[in-house]
Design an enzyme around this catalytic site. Structure first.
Site, PDB file in Angstrom:
ATOM      1  N   LEU A   1      27.000  -1.426  13.825  1.00 47.33           N
ATOM      2  CA  LEU A   1      25.934  -0.659  13.862  1.00 47.33           C
ATOM      3  C   LEU A   1      25.455   0.065  15.364  1.00 47.33           C
ATOM      4  O   LEU A   1      24.910  -0.822  15.973  1.00 47.33           O
ATOM      5  CB  LEU A   1      24.483  -1.148  13.173  1.00 47.33           C
ATOM      6  CG  LEU A   1      24.556  -1.925  11.810  1.00 47.33           C
ATOM      7  CD1 LEU A   1      23.421  -2.650  11.590  1.00 47.33           C
ATOM      8  CD2 LEU A   1      25.050  -0.819  10.896  1.00 47.33           C
ATOM      9  N   ASP A   2      26.231   1.232  15.548  1.00 41.16           N
ATOM     10  CA  ASP A   2      26.085   1.730  16.795  1.00 41.16           C
ATOM     11  C   ASP A   2      24.653   1.956  17.104  1.00 41.16           C
ATOM     12  O   ASP A   2      24.174   2.793  16.601  1.00 41.16           O
ATOM     13  CB  ASP A   2      26.854   3.042  16.866  1.00 41.16           C
ATOM     14  CG  ASP A   2      26.891   3.419  18.176  1.00 41.16           C
ATOM     15  OD1 ASP A   2      27.276   2.789  19.353  1.00 41.16           O
ATOM     16  OD2 ASP A   2      26.438   4.856  18.482  1.00 41.16           O
TER      17      ASP A   2
END
Length: 584
Positions: free
Chosen positions: A238-239
């Site tokens: 999850l950037d």
């Protein structure tokens, strides 16, 4: 797919109510289930229970771009697969391919199409083939999208549903408390079919932030997650997730709704028929980073972001004082959770995670050393209008050129020691391709692109790289072979399970040491790392070796007596002293 589990539905509905209290939770629950499990896919009847079975001592990850290795003739993803099969098979079993989607900037993190593979790299079948042999990690770039994407173009034209996909604010709003990772103006003025708008851009004006207060945005990303899963992805990164939810008048980082969205994604993954691990990327101070474990209900894994600057400081200063102090206060990961340990990545060495751990004077020394080794510094904006170092841009191999006293001839042994620390700690070790290949600073790329981060994003010509790696006299081969041998030994040791017991040893400050014990308590490993350019002697009594056991250094094969005497560590030598010599 019909949803028959009242328990599951109620869990999802309760989670959605935290995020969207004004939306009908039952209707939205049905939409969430349909988005994540469309026709033809199935979920588990019961959620996976938290445990230690998601990973083992055999797990290690290589981080790479899809085109970090090229030859000008073959598809980069095919070249990458050949590199993995030739040099990584048997030493790492996971690969993080950085954004492999069409994009416009930031080397992939300004995505234009979340459902396609960048045609310059290959296509989905190429991704699928890598996923057959390695645990595949992909990026869910969910905070922002390219300003040239179909979504943003539709927003500017006022087309539903994209007319409500992007976060807007006013130049008159008080945004002084917003935590910034960059120095450019936060808002970008754009002309739309509905008039002039000011859109929020956390990272660059080509990366426009999405508005997750609109449930349709969340639903779209759940559909994207399904695309990843169906194509073999088993770890979803999850950037920049910390910046996900915005509210004017707040600091717009780590807001409760952000954590609730991660919890929802974790809930869905726990019911997914395939084993899917969520990894959060939050380059922030340590306590904030650890908050993404939640109560065993958010990320399965978090990046150990404080590790890179602290290992860097230890290796440059010759003292593990601050690394020891920090590690001694780190909590063990909760059941069902793990740290992802690393020193090098596609980004720079973040300095925010060193806040409150490294004194400013020590940070300044490290910064000056990095500059002297050819590195660059990226800054971030502060609320008072000032700036502060955000990250150090340098290849980790070149960061090991010397110490605070200057360059020397111990670069290879110093670098190997730094990576052995990563292998020894509780958690899953990860290694950037330009670290394992001993890549030097790409100053030409910095000049060409004007981007400091390009220094650590070199594109290897494959034949050139193979020539270097196949010649035992080169530093590249020495580093690659040294890392492969240590990883080969590591993956056979139960005491290096990511959740095995860990205790920080208090020894000579030139030694960073931890005691690891396997989950069944059968194996102990005393992992000792000399972070200095001096020979250090450690008494066997100081690490409490139990008499009657046969102790051996797994790295050298040397027998170690528990009956006293000194254990000698040469400059940058590492020892894994174990009572059980498991063979790889």
């Amino acid at each position: 797919m019909a949803d028959t589990s009242v328990s599951f539905s109620s869990k999802v509905a309760a989670q959605l109510h935290q995020i969207y209290p004004d939306v009908d939770s039952d209707i939205l629950t049905s939409k969430v289930v349909e988005a994540f499990w469309p026709d033809g896919t199935h979920r588990r009847k019961r959620a996976r229970k938290p445990g230690n079975s998601l990973w083992s001592e055999k797990d290690a990850v290589l981080i790479t771009y899809g085109n970090s290795v090229i030859d000008g003739a073959h598809k980069p993803l095919d070249i990458l697969r050949h590199f993995l099969d030739s040099y990584m098979l048997g030493t790492v079993n996971g690969v993080h391919i950085l954004p492999f989607f069409p994009y416009t900037s930031d080397d992939g993190f300004a995505v234009t199409d979340y459902r396609a593979v960048n045609s310059h790299l290959g296509d989905w079948p190429d991704i699928n083939r890598i996923a057959e042999d390695f645990k595949l990690m992909s990026d869910l770039v969910l905070n922002h999208v390219s300003s040239q994407s179909t979504w943003f173009n539709a927003y500017r034209q006022g087309h539903a549903p994209y007319d409500r996909f992007f976060f807007e604010a006013s130049p008159e709003d008080d945004l002084s408390e917003v935590v910034r990772p960059r120095t450019h103006p936060l808002l970008r003025e754009v002309e739309t079919a509905n008039g002039t708008r000011h859109v929020w851009c956390t990272f660059s004006h080509d990366q426009v932030d999405l508005d997750f207060s609109n449930p349709e945005v969340l639903l779209e990303f759940l559909r994207v997650m399904r695309v990843h899963i169906e194509n073999g992805v088993r770890i979803i990164r999850l950037d920049a997730v910390a910046f996900l939810w915005k509210e004017v008048g707040t600091n717009c980082i780590h807001l409760p709704q952000t954590h609730a969205i991660v919890q929802l994604m974790r809930l869905l993954c726990d019911y997914e028929s395939e084993t899917v691990v969520l990894l959060t990327e939050t380059n922030v101070p340590n306590a904030e980073n650890l908050s993404y474990f939640g109560n065993r209900n958010e990320a399965h894994a978090v990046y150990n972001f404080s590790l890179p600057p602290l290992v860097l400081h230890a290796m440059l200063s010759g003292s593990a004082r601050y690394l020891n102090r920090w590690q001694g206060t780190m909590p063990p990961a909760q059941l069902g959770c793990a740290y992802l340990n690393f020193t090098a990545s596609h980004d720079g060495i973040g300095m925010r995670p060193a806040e409150g751990v490294l004194p400013e004077t020590e940070k300044d020394k490290v910064i000056e050393a990095v500059k002297s080794f050819g590195g660059r510094i990226n800054m971030r904006a502060l609320p008072d209008g000032g700036e502060s170092p955000y990250e150090l841009n340098i290849t980790f191999f070149d960061a090991m050129k010397g110490t605070l006293a200057g360059e020397d001839d111990l670069q290879v042994s110093r670098f190997l020691a730094s990576q052995t620390i990563v292998m020894s700690l509780e958690g899953i070790p990860a290694f950037y391709i330009h670290a394992v290949t001993a890549c030097a600073n790409d100053l030409e790329a910095v000049e060409k692109t004007g981007q400091n981060r390009a220094i650590n994003r070199h594109r290897w010509d494959y034949e050139t790289l193979r020539g270097l790696l196949n010649d035992p006299e080169t530093v590249n081969a020495q580093v690659m072979n040294g890392l492969r041998e240590r990883l080969r030994i590591r993956c056979a040791q139960p005491a290096f399970h990511p959740n095995a017991t860990q205790f920080t040893l208090q020894l000579d400050e030139r030694i960073f040491g931890v005691w690891r014990q396997s989950l069944d308590r059968a194996q102990s490993i005393f992992a000792l790392h000399n972070v200095s350019d001096e020979t250090v002697h450690v008494s066997a009594y100081a690490i409490n070796l139990i008499e009657g056991e046969d102790w051996v250094d797994l790295l050298s094969g040397e027998r170690i007596s528990a009956a006293g005497g000194d254990i000698t560590l040469a400059p940058y030598q590492c020892r894994w002293i174990s009572n059980r010599s498991s063979q790889a």
